[in-house]
Design an enzyme around this catalytic site. Structure first.
Site: not given
Ligand code: UD1
Length: 364
Positions: A205
């Site tokens: 991811h």
């Molecule tokens: C975040 C953390 C990362 C961690 C990861 C675990 C930061 C900078 N990054 O990254 O360190 O390893 O979480 O998962 O804080 N999304 C969903 N549903 C959710 C959450 C996210 O669909 O419940 C999707 C959305 O499209 C979103 C993307 O995932 O735009 C990224 O989510 P985000 O929380 O921004 O960061 P992660 O890549 O999950």
């Protein structure tokens, strides 16, 4: 009346860290409350962890959701401030390195509320990782820093942080792992049947791996080759699924040999990991969990902020180079991989040590 320690979680890797801390705080009569920023919001990315790990219901969910780093961080800060005012805690405790960690730490320190950081001092020395920025900045503004491995103290010292504030306590994520190992969901229950002749578990991811189409495709070249040898079980992160669609790579995820799953619960993932022949990942947590379980781990990154998993554990770094990944995979099949040992203080009692130090700090 406010609480003594206001604890913050936001994203999936925070939940397994806070669970044993909340328990240990209750045992030590540290009056703690929990705030969920809502950075992760899907049932499979959030609620299931609260249920499986028995984490107390958060006092409040800030429901910030997904956005750019700037907007997400700013929204968390804006929503956290009134909660902090209402609770007026003696300290704010944050874990890990996600945007929620830094955002809440920043709000607290500027209001004169001391910050406690669990999993302090880890450094990948790669400032292109958003997590590295979150780590460095959170540590700079923390009053109490709790570390998982001894190299963390060297890193913090180099950044001018007073060693008196740093406490080597061990790894709370491994507290959770040990506490739940007996409850791990059997592989056959998660997959329908147990794969004959072993299987690989894959998670992916990191922006560096999935946001760039060329890198993602190179990783898939290696994964497809591995899938010819054994089933690859791939619980896919929502951002990875979205990236695959964007890059036109989705069809390559549907190949035979690759078994796509939705994001798994903690106990399902633990069951899958424990019995895997090998884990391929770019996660931080899985590098540590595989070391604790003695399962070979191939980390699809050029660096790690958790070097003890390399020096003492079962972890090997390959980056995203297919030749290196396949070579490492073959070595593991031939030799069983690095033997590894359990790092110092990864003994299931880290949260108790934290609670004892926090109690003393509050009483001082
Ligand atoms: C975040 C953390 C990362 C961690 C990861 C675990 C930061 C900078 N990054 O990254 O360190 O390893 O979480 O998962 O804080 N999304 C969903 N549903 C959710 C959450 C996210 O669909 O419940 C999707 C959305 O499209 C979103 C993307 O995932 O735009 C990224 O989510 P985000 O929380 O921004 O960061 P992660 O890549 O999950």
């Amino acid at each position: 009346m406010g609480c003594e320690v206001l604890c913050v979680v936001g994203a999936r890797p925070n939940f397994m860290k806070i669970a044993p801390i909340m328990t240990a705080f209750a045992q030590r009569d540290v009056h703690a409350r929990l705030v969920h920023t809502g950075q992760h919001y899907d049932a499979s990315m959030s609620d299931s962890f609260f249920e499986q790990l028995g984490i107390p219901r958060p006092e409040v969910n800030l429901e910030v959701g997904s956005a750019s780093h700037a907007v997400q961080t700013a929204e968390i800060m804006r929503a956290f401030e009134p909660v902090l005012d209402a609770e007026s805690p003696r300290a704010v405790l944050v874990v890990g390195d996600v945007n929620s960690t830094l955002a809440c730490a920043l709000v607290a320190v500027k209001k004169g509320v001391p910050v406690m950081h669990v999993e302090a001092g880890l450094r990948s020395f790669d400032r292109s990782m958003p997590e590295e920025i979150n780590r460095v900045l959170t540590d700079q503004i923390s009053e109490l820093l709790f570390t998982t491995e001894r190299t963390a103290l060297d890193n913090l010292r180099r950044e001018g942080i007073d060693p008196a504030r740093v406490h080597f306590v061990g790894n709370v994520m491994i507290d959770t792992l040990r506490r739940n190992l007996a409850r791990a969901v059997p592989v056959q229950q998660t997959l329908g049947q147990r794969p004959q002749g072993g299987y690989a578990v894959l998670t992916l991811h990191r922006p560096a791996n999935v946001d760039d189409a060329t890198t993602f495709a190179a990783l898939l070249d290696a994964i497809e080759r591995i899938a010819e040898r054994m089933p690859v079980i791939f619980p896919i992160h929502p951002r990875t699924r979205a990236a695959a669609e964007r890059h036109g790579l989705s069809a390559r995820l549907e190949r035979p040999g690759i078994r796509l799953l939705p994001p798994q619960g903690y106990l399902q993932m633990l069951g899958l990991t424990r019995e895997a022949t090998v884990v391929l990942t770019d996660s931080g947590g899985l590098q540590e969990e595989t070391t604790a379980l003695g399962v070979p781990c191939i980390t699809l990154r050029e660096n790690t902020e958790r070097p003890i998993t390399l020096s003492e554990g079962t972890n090997t770094l390959t980056g995203a180079d297919p030749a290196k990944i396949l070579q490492c995979f073959e070595d593991i099949l031939a030799t069983g991989g690095k033997r590894g040992r359990i790092p110092e203080l990864w003994d299931g009692h880290a949260a108790e040590r934290i609670a004892a130090i926090v109690r003393e700090w509050l009483d001082a």
